[in-house]
Write a protein that holds these residues in place. Structure first.
Motif: not given
Length: 55
Positions: A1-20
């Motif tokens: 899995m490319p590094v960009f996709v991992k970073k995108l998924l990680t930051w997306g998860s963090v953003a969702f957690l903060i929003y939730f």
């Protein structure tokens, strides 16, 4: 899995957690309680298994 996709998924998860947590604190608290209870049950079962092996 490319590094960009991992970073995108990680930051997306963090953003969702903060929003939730920010907009649904009661739901977030219940979810974390359920996760904690499940982890405790798993470790309790693992401890019971090891105790049974030792006796």
């Amino acid at each position: 899995m490319p590094v960009f996709v991992k970073k995108l998924l990680t930051w997306g998860s963090v953003a969702f957690l903060i929003y939730f947590v920010a907009f649904r604190p009661d739901g977030a608290a219940q979810m974390f309680k359920a996760i904690g209870a499940a982890l405790i049950a798993m470790f309790q079962g693992f401890g019971d298994f090891l105790t049974t092996l030792m006796t």
